[in-house]
Design an enzyme around this catalytic site. Structure first.
Site, mmCIF file in Angstrom:
data_model
loop_
_atom_site.group_PDB
_atom_site.id
_atom_site.type_symbol
_atom_site.label_atom_id
_atom_site.label_comp_id
_atom_site.label_asym_id
_atom_site.label_seq_id
_atom_site.Cartn_x
_atom_site.Cartn_y
_atom_site.Cartn_z
ATOM 1 N N THR A 277 39.390 45.488 43.226
ATOM 2 C CA THR A 277 39.841 45.816 42.085
ATOM 3 C C THR A 277 38.539 46.128 41.499
ATOM 4 O O THR A 277 37.120 45.841 41.787
ATOM 5 C CB THR A 277 40.857 44.823 40.821
ATOM 6 O OG1 THR A 277 41.508 44.711 41.057
ATOM 7 C CG2 THR A 277 40.544 45.599 39.617
ATOM 8 N N LEU B 256 36.957 39.399 40.302
ATOM 9 C CA LEU B 256 37.806 40.911 39.532
ATOM 10 C C LEU B 256 38.467 40.686 41.527
ATOM 11 O O LEU B 256 36.785 40.654 41.955
ATOM 12 C CB LEU B 256 37.528 41.979 39.449
ATOM 13 C CG LEU B 256 36.468 42.184 38.173
ATOM 14 C CD1 LEU B 256 36.057 43.845 38.061
ATOM 15 C CD2 LEU B 256 37.764 42.329 36.828
ATOM 16 N N ASP B 257 39.020 40.917 41.490
ATOM 17 C CA ASP B 257 39.305 41.451 42.986
ATOM 18 C C ASP B 257 38.529 41.891 43.828
ATOM 19 O O ASP B 257 38.105 42.987 42.984
ATOM 20 C CB ASP B 257 41.186 41.467 42.816
ATOM 21 C CG ASP B 257 42.643 40.104 42.305
ATOM 22 O OD1 ASP B 257 41.412 39.099 42.210
ATOM 23 O OD2 ASP B 257 43.656 40.568 42.845
ATOM 24 N N ARG B 258 38.357 41.907 45.056
ATOM 25 C CA ARG B 258 37.498 43.103 45.934
ATOM 26 C C ARG B 258 37.922 44.303 45.730
ATOM 27 O O ARG B 258 36.984 44.332 45.220
ATOM 28 C CB ARG B 258 37.763 42.471 47.133
ATOM 29 C CG ARG B 258 36.594 43.340 48.284
ATOM 30 C CD ARG B 258 36.590 42.483 49.317
ATOM 31 N NE ARG B 258 37.613 42.582 50.166
ATOM 32 C CZ ARG B 258 37.627 43.750 51.172
ATOM 33 N NH1 ARG B 258 36.916 45.199 51.377
ATOM 34 N NH2 ARG B 258 39.519 43.901 51.942
ATOM 35 N N HIS C 256 45.856 37.052 41.099
ATOM 36 C CA HIS C 256 46.868 38.189 41.385
ATOM 37 C C HIS C 256 47.736 38.637 40.229
ATOM 38 O O HIS C 256 48.698 39.291 40.803
ATOM 39 C CB HIS C 256 47.354 38.511 42.559
ATOM 40 C CG HIS C 256 46.475 38.671 44.211
ATOM 41 N ND1 HIS C 256 46.832 38.319 45.533
ATOM 42 C CD2 HIS C 256 44.776 38.741 43.623
ATOM 43 C CE1 HIS C 256 45.918 38.594 46.116
ATOM 44 N NE2 HIS C 256 44.934 38.591 44.995
#
Length: 545
Positions: A277, A273-275, A370
């Protein structure tokens, strides 16, 4: 490399493998040349090469193996260069007490052999004890600490001096800093203190650089456990916390927080997961479970569902976006829609609209970096508070329809300038030391120490040197055992005379500024399904401030 240079392509991996087994000589019994005799002799002398465990660091640029250790020399035995050519056979016949170790030419600096990396991700108590957390203003903070960046010499560095490498590839600090670091005993080459930056690097050289490390704060919101069994751990990840060590983050990561506060160790992330998110995040407890679920991912057996809040009124009907995505910069972490990109597909469905923004369900059918954020930008409905893809740096239309009236270089420069002005480079996973001349405005303030700091650096290094000489501990010992450190400004973990970051005063972000309105709501696969609660910003009655 020794065998390869002598015309043995492809044999390197096999010989390394066999060298660890007493039966090495037998495995080459079919070969009767002098090379076989020499190798058989060497194995008999050392008893095989010992594999050392890796002291795990970061996943990315600072996760390196422990420095190599030399084989102990028998007492009273002189170690000389090994003979070459026709003398191999006589060497093998000398007996165990007179065998000679192969070394470089007279006066040549000898490099120890590299050590075997330990596979897998494994952080233990020695890593968790490097520093501690404290909480302030709704933020989780890490106390500054000493840390060793470790690496073997890269191929492009061979034949170049340390001075050249630092000046071309490690420009986060001026050369004056590295000169002061040498005086303070912070730079090591093959576990020997570096005395001169002009030393020329060789293949397999092992470098260790001790730095004073500062981590950005993250939200103080706890990591909630959603499920745990013998195979997996599932958590609800808060926004702003990276999954694993990367960039400037180490202790402020999910992996470290779970290990330090929940005693959940040896975990294998099953997806990323993106930081920024939040939401469902799964870890496997064993490598076997990790491989099984990753195979399900490759076979498209997993269903992922996200929820986000976007700009404007999203269409009521289902929308599918199949625009290909291209990575503009891996370093800055920016992507865009481009015909040359990789194929992607995301399905969107509006859930609600409050007159200003819409809550949208997102189902990514592929897993590009992304992907959801880039596709929403292309559709003209970027995530409401996305610091990258809802930025004016993309131009008046903010990237809608793929219209970006500037080059990639101009886009990156403008994004960096925007976040540099806001002191929010962490959003781009950057620090000012990462910025190359092409990414930053030369007029922008910098944290680097310039020539006017030379005297200050030299004085600080001298002070550090005197304290180190007076204390029977080095920086590594202090870093691993901070409770034994002396109560002085020099030895205090939280301040360091050579650290440029210690001289800066940074404004803390507000907790709400660390939240992006993108949440992993559900993960489903063969035999499992995990949900996380709907975030407050996704409720029907939520209103913007």
């Amino acid at each position: 490399m020794w065998l390869r240079r002598r015309g043995w392509p492809g044999a390197l991996g096999l010989w390394r493998y066999d060298l660890r087994r007493p039966s090495f000589a037998r495995s080459w019994s079919g070969y009767k040349g002098p090379m076989a005799e020499t190798l058989s002799t060497q194995v008999g002398t050392t008893g095989g090469l010992k594999a050392l465990h890796q002291q795990n660091g970061d996943a990315g640029g600072d996760a390196m193996v422990e420095p190599p250790l030399e084989t102990p020399k028998p007492a009273g035995q002189e170690v000389e260069p090994a003979p070459v050519g026709g003398e191999h056979a006589s060497t093998a016949a000398q007996g165990p007490g007179k065998r000679k170790k192969r070394r470089g030419a007279t006066g040549e600096r000898v490099v120890p052999p590299p050590k075997k990396r330990r596979t897998g991700v494994s952080f233990g108590d020695e890593h968790f004890s490097e520093t501690s957390y404290y909480f302030e203003g709704g933020l989780r903070k890490v106390r500054p600490y000493y840390f060793d960046f470790r690496t073997y010499c890269k191929g492009r560095w061979v034949g170049h001096s340390l001075l050249h490498v630092f000046s071309t590839e490690f420009r986060a600090q001026p050369l004056a800093y590295y000169e002061a670091a040498i005086r303070a005993g912070r730079l090591h080459l093959n576990e020997e203190p570096v005395q001169d930056l002009n030393i020329v690097l060789k293949d397999n050289d092992f470098l260790r650089n001790t730095v004073h490390r500062h981590e950005p704060p993250v939200t103080a919101e706890p990591i909630r456990l959603l499920a745990e069994n013998e195979d997996v751990v599932v958590v609800d990840k808060p926004s702003s916390i990276p999954v694993h060590p990367c960039g400037r983050f180490r202790h402020n990561t999910v992996i470290f927080i779970l290990g330090k506060e929940h005693q959940l160790k040896e975990l294998h992330p099953l997806h990323r997961l993106d930081r920024l998110t939040s939401g469902v995040l799964m870890f496997a407890k064993t490598a076997a479970v990790s491989e099984r679920i990753h195979e399900q991912v490759r076979d498209r057996q997993l269903e992922k569902e996200y929820v986000c809040r976007v700009e404007g009124e999203f269409p009521t009907e289902e929308v599918t976006c199949k625009e290909p995505i291209l990575v503009v910069s891996y370093k800055v972490g920016v992507c865009r829609v481009d015909p040359k990109g990789k194929p992607c597909e995301t399905v969107f469905q509006r859930l609600s609209y409050n007159g200003h923004s819409s809550v949208v369900q997102c189902r990514p059918l592929t897993g590009r970096t992304h992907q959801i954020r880039v596709h929403l930008q292309f559709l003209g409905h970027p995530i409401l508070n996305d610091p990258i893809y809802n930025s004016t740096a993309w131009g008046p239309s903010r990237g809608r329809g793929g219209h970006i009236p500037k080059t990639d270089e101009e886009l990156l420069r403008d994004l960096v300038a925007e976040h540099q002005a806001k002191q929010s480079l962490d959003v781009l996973d950057l620090c000012e030391g990462d910025l190359s001349p092409g990414l930053t405005d030369s007029a922008a303030p910098s944290s680097e120490l310039g020539k006017d700091n030379l005297e200050e650096l030299a004085a600080a290094a001298q002070k550090m040197e005197e304290v180190v000489e007076a204390v029977p501990q080095d920086l590594d010992t202090i870093a691993l055992a901070p409770e034994k450190a002396f109560e002085t400004d020099v030895m205090n973990q939280e301040t360091d005379p050579l650290c440029a970051e210690c001289r800066l005063v940074r404004q803390d972000p507000l907790p709400q500024d660390l939240v992006m309105f993108l949440h992993a709501l559900r993960y489903k696969g063969p035999g499992f399904e995990y949900f996380s609660p709907m975030p407050a910003w996704a409720q029907d009655d939520w209103q913007e401030d």
